[in-house]
Design an enzyme around this catalytic site. Structure first.
Site, PDB file in Angstrom:
ATOM      1  N   HIS A   1       0.920  -1.200  -0.079  1.00  0.00           N
ATOM      2  CA  HIS A   1       0.057  -0.013  -0.016  1.00  0.00           C
ATOM      3  C   HIS A   1       0.806   1.244  -0.043  1.00  0.00           C
ATOM      4  O   HIS A   1       0.675   2.256  -0.603  1.00  0.00           O
ATOM      5  CB  HIS A   1      -0.809   0.049   1.172  1.00  0.00           C
ATOM      6  CG  HIS A   1      -2.000  -1.005   1.435  1.00  0.00           C
ATOM      7  ND1 HIS A   1      -1.522  -1.878   2.370  1.00  0.00           N
ATOM      8  CD2 HIS A   1      -3.069  -1.383   0.790  1.00  0.00           C
ATOM      9  CE1 HIS A   1      -2.555  -2.829   2.257  1.00  0.00           C
ATOM     10  NE2 HIS A   1      -3.560  -2.532   1.205  1.00  0.00           N
TER      11      HIS A   1
ATOM     12  N   LYS B   1      -0.332  -6.871  -7.868  1.00  0.00           N
ATOM     13  CA  LYS B   1      -0.664  -7.987  -7.018  1.00  0.00           C
ATOM     14  C   LYS B   1      -2.139  -8.516  -7.354  1.00  0.00           C
ATOM     15  O   LYS B   1      -2.102  -9.726  -7.273  1.00  0.00           O
ATOM     16  CB  LYS B   1      -0.476  -7.674  -5.582  1.00  0.00           C
ATOM     17  CG  LYS B   1      -1.255  -8.364  -4.545  1.00  0.00           C
ATOM     18  CD  LYS B   1      -0.396  -9.725  -4.243  1.00  0.00           C
ATOM     19  CE  LYS B   1      -1.056 -10.418  -3.054  1.00  0.00           C
ATOM     20  NZ  LYS B   1      -2.313 -10.358  -2.903  1.00  0.00           N
TER      21      LYS B   1
ATOM     22  N   GLN C   1      -7.871  -7.647 -10.953  1.00  0.00           N
ATOM     23  CA  GLN C   1      -8.699  -6.441 -10.777  1.00  0.00           C
ATOM     24  C   GLN C   1      -7.999  -5.113 -11.329  1.00  0.00           C
ATOM     25  O   GLN C   1      -8.853  -4.345 -11.862  1.00  0.00           O
ATOM     26  CB  GLN C   1      -8.397  -6.280  -9.120  1.00  0.00           C
ATOM     27  CG  GLN C   1      -9.037  -4.907  -8.664  1.00  0.00           C
ATOM     28  CD  GLN C   1      -9.053  -4.854  -7.246  1.00  0.00           C
ATOM     29  OE1 GLN C   1      -9.667  -5.417  -6.527  1.00  0.00           O
ATOM     30  NE2 GLN C   1      -7.660  -4.413  -6.704  1.00  0.00           N
TER      31      GLN C   1
HETATM   32  P1  AMP Z   1      -6.246  -3.838  -0.750  1.00  0.00           P
HETATM   33  O1  AMP Z   1      -6.079  -3.015   0.660  1.00  0.00           O
HETATM   34  O2  AMP Z   1      -5.643  -5.220  -0.436  1.00  0.00           O
HETATM   35  O3  AMP Z   1      -7.583  -3.914  -1.503  1.00  0.00           O
HETATM   36  O4  AMP Z   1      -5.314  -3.492  -1.774  1.00  0.00           O
HETATM   37  C1  AMP Z   1      -5.100  -2.069  -2.115  1.00  0.00           C
HETATM   38  C2  AMP Z   1      -4.344  -1.703  -3.316  1.00  0.00           C
HETATM   39  O5  AMP Z   1      -3.027  -2.139  -2.909  1.00  0.00           O
HETATM   40  C3  AMP Z   1      -4.773  -2.444  -4.172  1.00  0.00           C
HETATM   41  O6  AMP Z   1      -4.680  -2.019  -5.680  1.00  0.00           O
HETATM   42  C4  AMP Z   1      -3.869  -3.628  -4.473  1.00  0.00           C
HETATM   43  O7  AMP Z   1      -3.505  -4.350  -5.763  1.00  0.00           O
HETATM   44  C5  AMP Z   1      -2.650  -3.050  -3.991  1.00  0.00           C
HETATM   45  N1  AMP Z   1      -1.494  -4.001  -3.377  1.00  0.00           N
HETATM   46  C6  AMP Z   1      -1.870  -4.954  -2.426  1.00  0.00           C
HETATM   47  N2  AMP Z   1      -0.987  -6.013  -2.179  1.00  0.00           N
HETATM   48  C7  AMP Z   1       0.116  -5.137  -2.799  1.00  0.00           C
HETATM   49  C8  AMP Z   1       1.402  -5.486  -2.799  1.00  0.00           C
HETATM   50  N3  AMP Z   1       2.130  -6.642  -2.358  1.00  0.00           N
HETATM   51  N4  AMP Z   1       2.186  -5.069  -3.964  1.00  0.00           N
HETATM   52  C9  AMP Z   1       1.718  -3.808  -4.491  1.00  0.00           C
HETATM   53  N5  AMP Z   1       0.630  -3.495  -4.380  1.00  0.00           N
HETATM   54  C10 AMP Z   1      -0.196  -4.249  -3.725  1.00  0.00           C
END
Ligand code: AMP
Length: 302
Positions: free
Chosen positions: A37, A150, A154
């Site tokens: 994030h 990741k 989506q």
């Molecule tokens: P989430 O809170 O899991 O919905 O993720 C929010 C955003 O962070 C989404 O666009 C995810 O793809 C991105 N994200 C989650 N994990 C990672 C990671 N390990 N590396 C890069 N982006 C990430």
């Protein structure tokens, strides 16, 4: 950094920035921040004058009520982390602010959502994602919105949503951030026991072994994924899928060429994890064409 709860407050605060022509970046999240994030926030901070991070655990995209119940939440910690990254606004609305009584609209992207996560979590998952992303884009009105590789499917679905519905926003997809042992960072990793955390490293090993097979020249998806399946079996992980798909359509390929994605989903204990690695294989015809062009008048050089 200011935490904002209501849409009216958010709009009032962003109106001034918009009138002044300042660029607005949005990082949509479900909280429980980790370096993945933060990498999106840093990218937004570099490129945009106003950075908004949304924190909303979107019930509509959870196909499993138990998953929603245990989803990690710690807004105070998240707010401190976002503040440290120089974020301007943390938009953390209540569920009723996003889905007021009588809410009846859904935004759906078809086709791209059929395979992988759509096949295993059901259409409702992506409908929940595309509906809430549409709402967040309308609420914030960003110039750029940042997503992580990741969640590759989506990101591809969101790009299509934005193109199809003419949202005036640029979508930027940032690389997957991993732990030192290769495990992709995920809010759900916090739910793994120590043993499961060790077991989970097999996901990235499996992806890497498929990548290695392709680098060694394997072009058949079934043969290329063999090593990946055996890495998972050794770790006693039964994947929901381990597949090679075209990066633009998310459909399984019959020959590995161009831009593809090796994607995996599996439960480790009760925790469902996903990961992927993108691979680009230059088409032989392309390099043949380049060779031809580089040779004056097609004359052989040797
Ligand atoms: P989430 O809170 O899991 O919905 O993720 C929010 C955003 O962070 C989404 O666009 C995810 O793809 C991105 N994200 C989650 N994990 C990672 C990671 N390990 N590396 C890069 N982006 C990430």
């Amino acid at each position: 950094m200011r935490t904002v709860r209501s849409l009216s407050d958010l709009r009032a605060r962003l109106a001034e920035a918009r009138r002044a022509g300042r660029t607005i970046g949005l990082v949509p999240t479900m909280g429980a921040f980790h370096e993945g994030h933060l990498s999106l926030m840093r990218r937004a901070r570099e490129a945009c004058e106003v950075v908004v991070v949304s924190l909303f655990v979107n019930p509509a995209q959870f196909n499993d009520a138990a998953d929603l119940d245990v989803y990690p939440r710690d807004e105070d910690r998240d707010a401190a982390m976002a503040d440290a990254e120089g974020v301007d606004y943390l938009f953390a609305p209540d569920v009723t602010e996003v889905y007021p009584d009588g809410f009846a609209t859904s935004v759906a992207v078809r086709g791209l959502t059929d395979g992988l996560e759509g096949a295993h979590r059901g259409h409702g998952h992506f409908d929940g994602v595309t509906t809430v992303v549409s709402k967040l884009l309308n609420m914030v009105g960003p110039d750029v919105a940042y997503f992580g590789q990741k969640d590759a499917q989506q990101a591809t679905v969101v790009r299509r949503l934005v193109r199809d519905l003419n949202f005036p926003v640029r979508i930027e997809v940032c690389p997957t951030v991993r732990a030192e042992d290769g495990l992709a960072l995920s809010s759900r990793n916090a739910l793994l026991s120590a043993d499961e955390r060790a077991q989970a490293t097999a996901l990235y090993r499996a992806l890497r072994s498929v990548q290695a097979a392709v680098a060694a020249g394997e072009r058949h998806p079934d043969r290329a994924t063999e090593a990946g399946f055996s890495e998972l079996a050794t770790a006693r992980i039964e994947p929901e899928y381990l597949a090679i798909v075209a990066a633009d359509t998310m459909e399984p390929v019959t020959v590995i060429e161009g831009n593809v994605l090796v994607a995996v989903a599996a439960r480790v204990g009760t925790v469902r994890l996903i990961d992927n690695v993108p691979i680009t294989v230059m088409r032989r015809t392309l390099s043949h064409t380049e060779t031809t062009v580089a040779t004056p008048h097609g004359a052989p050089t040797t």
